[in-house]
Design a protein around this motif. Structure first.
Motif, mmCIF file in Angstrom:
data_model
loop_
_atom_site.group_PDB
_atom_site.id
_atom_site.type_symbol
_atom_site.label_atom_id
_atom_site.label_comp_id
_atom_site.label_asym_id
_atom_site.label_seq_id
_atom_site.Cartn_x
_atom_site.Cartn_y
_atom_site.Cartn_z
ATOM 1 N N LEU A 36 -2.629 -2.945 4.875
ATOM 2 C CA LEU A 36 -3.806 -3.511 4.219
ATOM 3 C C LEU A 36 -4.331 -4.721 4.989
ATOM 4 N N LEU B 157 -8.111 -10.049 -3.686
ATOM 5 C CA LEU B 157 -7.268 -8.882 -3.945
ATOM 6 C C LEU B 157 -6.545 -9.020 -5.282
ATOM 7 N N HIS C 30 -8.015 -8.282 -8.867
ATOM 8 C CA HIS C 30 -8.103 -6.909 -9.389
ATOM 9 C C HIS C 30 -6.958 -6.564 -10.347
ATOM 10 N N TYR D 284 -6.375 1.099 -1.616
ATOM 11 C CA TYR D 284 -5.628 -0.133 -1.908
ATOM 12 C C TYR D 284 -6.185 -0.819 -3.157
ATOM 13 N N ILE D 285 -7.512 -0.866 -3.269
ATOM 14 C CA ILE D 285 -8.135 -1.490 -4.441
ATOM 15 C C ILE D 285 -7.811 -0.685 -5.706
ATOM 16 N N ASN E 52 -5.157 1.114 -6.245
ATOM 17 C CA ASN E 52 -3.754 0.848 -6.598
ATOM 18 C C ASN E 52 -3.625 -0.471 -7.370
ATOM 19 N N LEU E 53 -4.385 -1.464 -6.985
ATOM 20 C CA LEU E 53 -4.334 -2.747 -7.685
ATOM 21 C C LEU E 53 -4.910 -2.635 -9.094
ATOM 22 N N VAL F 117 1.566 -8.591 -4.289
ATOM 23 C CA VAL F 117 0.231 -7.984 -4.201
ATOM 24 C C VAL F 117 0.225 -6.899 -3.126
ATOM 25 N N ALA G 195 -0.534 -2.971 -3.852
ATOM 26 C CA ALA G 195 -1.666 -2.365 -3.158
ATOM 27 C C ALA G 195 -1.233 -1.210 -2.267
ATOM 28 N N ASN G 196 -0.005 -1.257 -1.785
ATOM 29 C CA ASN G 196 0.519 -0.209 -0.910
ATOM 30 C C ASN G 196 1.145 0.937 -1.704
#
Length: 776
Positions: free
Chosen positions: A368, A392, A395, A611-612, A614-615, A667, A671-672
């Motif tokens: 990311l 990030l 979110h 990634y977004i 996932n958050l 985070v 995100a991953n």
């Protein structure tokens, strides 16, 4: 040949070579200082600065410039007339002219060969013209000056330029109007008789009061040998250190050169003596200096500046001071010693190269972070790598992470980018815009609902029934200039979501200051970081906002370094600094190539989207064992460095910095897709070290000063180093004392430090007074 020196304050000179000359006139420092003088002159012309203030400012700035000594080089490298070796050149000044470039072209350019001119340049004030020319054969300096005045028809020439030690301030290359390099650097056979009226001083005494062993004192000797060290900005290896002033810098008190102490004494006493106060001020200096010179008149004669007094006058002045009754050391001298020690510590660290550069961004980055930096020029990558995390984390909704102290935290991340004017602080904007794009789309829908409701309410009369405020107005991105009541209302309506904003300047935070609470914006910064905080307001009016909320507020701000320091100067020990993640942008060289960004296109958005998502999908208490273990490991590393550096400030800042690093790790993990990889550990460790480097660099000395002295910012070393690394493999108690003092700490804490090192197995006891490092 002629000479070059680090500043007008320095008595030390070396022979100037063409390479040294070019490096000086092309240096960033010289260009910057002369630009400041020119800017100040423009202010005078616009009526924004008085002529008197300009003269004071110009004089102070010129003291920072390197100098040339066109008339001579000097035996033993000391800028004294008695030791001059004439160069065969003379310097001629034409002052107070509106257009020096025009004057040169009209009256001089055609005669440079005829008159032997080898260098012509505009002076640093931009109001004068300076010529270096070959002296007529057999002429003295005074005769050469008079000869050139005749060629120019100048009856008002500066007749004081007949001193062999006379200096010429360096200027940028674009100030040079003409140069004959071969003629300028040509070696000429000239009689070396010194001008009359000058006597050679006594030979320097080799005196030292340092009790350290040779190995332990090696770093301290670098300060005393500053005349052989490189000028950090000019990168010239043998230009002499400017702080030696007019004194014998080889002599020292507890490892601190007397020259440095005297320089600080003058700063505390209103500056160097001016006409009319020379004798009185030097007598007062001698009266104070004797307390750290054992009342040794010979030593004081070798260390004190003279400002034109003869040796006989100085002997009488010093004898008078030393025969007076002894009392306790004056407070001014105590403070001068303390400040000189702090300044020496800074120099020591700067010369070692350990203080000026932040940790280097790892080459291998989490996927990311690698994506978010993929369009960023190298210069800006460290700053962007820090600045993206508040957006990030915004979110995440009702997502918690359990820290190593068993307290649950949400991803409360705040970032301040501190860098110079024109450094490129806007580099963080586009990555943040892409991260926040989905939030802004949702916000726009709710903003439209709010606008429609406001229009409906405003269209009805005062006595008409009005529809209640709509439910579910979750608007996360707030205006930078939002008032306190609006902030409370937005927080209440956010339903546990993070609010977010990006401030172009840190002082935009002042909108949240509140009506009767001068520092309420700082309270909000602190509460935004603290789990389970409560904040709000109670008002009587029916239309007023009355709410109690938990602040969830992530944000980015940018500021210049000086402005940032001023903004936080009143809350150094109150908590905001330790809760904020700081980053910076290194200063570019003048004339460097412009950094070029990549394109933030649809492909970038599509790569960022998973990634977004996932958050935004995450919920509840998230367990990341790897981030937890890393936080424990980093806590121990911070504690070890704090023990070795003996810095209480570093230790205190490291506590929350470790929490910030842990939250970044979490985070990245979420995100991953709840997957950890080794690049995350390396990146998070770098992020922590970089954050602490910035805090110590920008605020460390000021915090320490506020904690220990209750005073304004002092000249302390910006960061800390391991004291153990400064000591030899075997060292004594006295060695440890020396190193502590060189780093700006008192001697009293040495025993406790050594006991702690023994307990932690950093060192072992050899004898009662001797220790040995344990290699790890």
């Amino acid at each position: 040949m002629f000479g070059i020196s680090n500043s007008v304050k320095s008595r030390e000179v070396r022979e100037c070579t063409p390479d040294l000359f070019r490096r000086v006139v092309r240096s960033e420092r010289v260009a910057r200082i002369c630009a400041e003088i020119e800017d100040a002159l423009e202010k005078v012309r616009r009526g924004e600065m008085s002529k008197e203030d300009f003269e004071v400012s110009k004089a102070e700035l010129k003291k920072q410039l390197p100098i040339f000594t066109p008339h001579a080089t000097f035996r033993n490298g000391r800028r004294l007339n008695a030791e001059a070796i004439p160069s065969g050149l003379s310097m001629y000044d034409i002052d107070h002219i509106d257009n020096p470039r025009g004057l040169f072209e009209e009256r001089i350019a055609a005669h440079v060969t005829e008159w032997g001119v080898v260098l012509a340049h505009v002076t640093p004030s931009t109001e004068g013209l300076r010529l270096f020319f070959v002296m007529p054969e057999g002429a003295s300096l005074a005769e050469a000056q008079k000869w050139m005045s005749g060629q120019l028809g100048d009856k008002e020439y500066d007749q004081s330029v007949k001193d062999y030690a006379r200096s010429s301030f360096a200027v940028p290359e674009n100030y040079i109007l003409y140069m004959d390099e071969e003629g300028l650097f040509k070696k000429r056979e000239i009689a070396t008789t010194s001008p009359s009226g000058y006597s050679s001083p006594e030979e320097e005494n080799q005196v030292t009061t340092t009790k350290c062993t040779p190995k332990a004192a090696e770093a301290l000797k670098k300060i005393g040998e500053a005349t052989k060290t490189a000028d950090e900005d000019l990168k010239v290896t043998d230009i002499l250190n400017a702080d030696s002033g007019q004194t014998n810098s080889g002599l020292n008190f507890k490892g601190i050169p007397y020259a440095d102490i005297i320089s600080e004494w003058f700063r505390l006493s209103g500056g160097e003596p001016v006409q009319g106060e020379r004798n009185d001020k030097l007598h007062r200096l001698a009266s104070h200096l004797r307390y750290i010179a054992d009342n040794d008149e010979v030593l004081m004669l070798s260390t004190m500046p003279r400002y034109g007094l003869s040796e006989e006058e100085m002997r009488g002045l010093i004898h008078s001071a030393c025969t007076a009754k002894f009392y306790s050391m004056p407070k001014v001298m105590q403070e001068a010693v303390r400040r000189a020690l702090q300044a020496m510590s800074y120099k020591l660290q700067a010369m070692s190269g350990a203080a000026s550069l932040p940790p280097v961004l790892p080459k291998r980055l989490p996927a990311l972070v690698k994506l978010l930096l993929s369009r960023t020029p190298d210069l800006y990558r460290p700053a962007v790598a820090h600045a993206v995390f508040p957006a990030l984390a915004a979110h995440l909704w009702r997502v918690r992470f359990r820290y190593i102290d068993n307290v649950e935290h949400e991803a409360t991340l705040m970032n301040v980018l501190m860098a110079g004017t024109g450094a490129g602080k806007d580099c963080i904007s586009e990555p943040i815009n892409r991260i926040m794009a989905d939030v802004r789309r949702r916000d726009e829908d709710n903003l439209q609902r709010e606008r429609e409701w406001k229009n409906e309410v405003n269209s009805k009369g005062a006595n008409k029934d009005k529809r209640a405020r709509p439910e579910g107005l979750v608007i996360q991105e707030i205006d930078a200039d939002m008032t306190n009541p609006a902030f409370v209302m937005r927080t209440a309506e956010a339903d546990g979501h993070f609010l977010y904003t990006k401030l172009n300047e840190i002082d935009q935070f002042d909108a949240l200051r509140g009506s009767g609470h001068g520092g309420q914006q700082f309270q909000i910064m602190c509460l935004a970081f603290d789990p389970g905080n409560r904040y709000g307001q109670t008002r009587v009016g029916a239309m007023s906002v009355t709410e109690k909320v938990t602040i969830r507020f992530n944000w980015n701000a940018a500021t210049t370094i000086q402005k940032g320091k001023r903004y936080f100067s009143h809350v150094l020990t109150d908590g905001p600094i330790s809760r904020i993640n700081f980053c910076t942008i290194p200063e570019r060289e003048i004339g460097a190539e412009m950094p070029v960004y990549g394109s933030y296109d649809a492909n970038f958005n599509e790569e960022l989207r998973p990634y977004i998502e996932n958050l935004t999908r995450a919920t509840g208490l998230v367990d990341c064992p790897q981030a937890y273990k890393l936080a424990v490991k980093l806590k121990e590393e911070n504690a070890e460095f704090a023990r070795l550096s003996q810095s209480r400030v570093y230790e205190n800042l490291s506590f929350r910095a470790n929490v910030i690093a842990y939250l970044k790790a979490c985070v990245l993990y979420v995100a991953n897709g709840y997957r950890w990889d080794k690049t995350m550990e390396e990146f998070v460790r770098w992020s922590l070290q970089y954050d602490l480097w910035c805090k110590m660099e920008f605020f460390g000395s000021a915090i320490e000063e506020a904690q220990t002295m209750g005073a304004e910012t002092g000249r302390r070393t910006p960061g800390r180093r391991s004291l153990l690394e400064l000591l030899p493999e075997e060292f004594t108690l006295a060695d440890a004392v020396c190193v502590r003092q060189a780093e700006g700490m008192n001697a009293e804490g040495t025993g406790a430090m050594l006991r702690q090192w023994v307990h932690r197995r950093y060192v072992t006891i050899v004898t009662n007074d001797k220790y040995k490092r344990i290699k790890k």
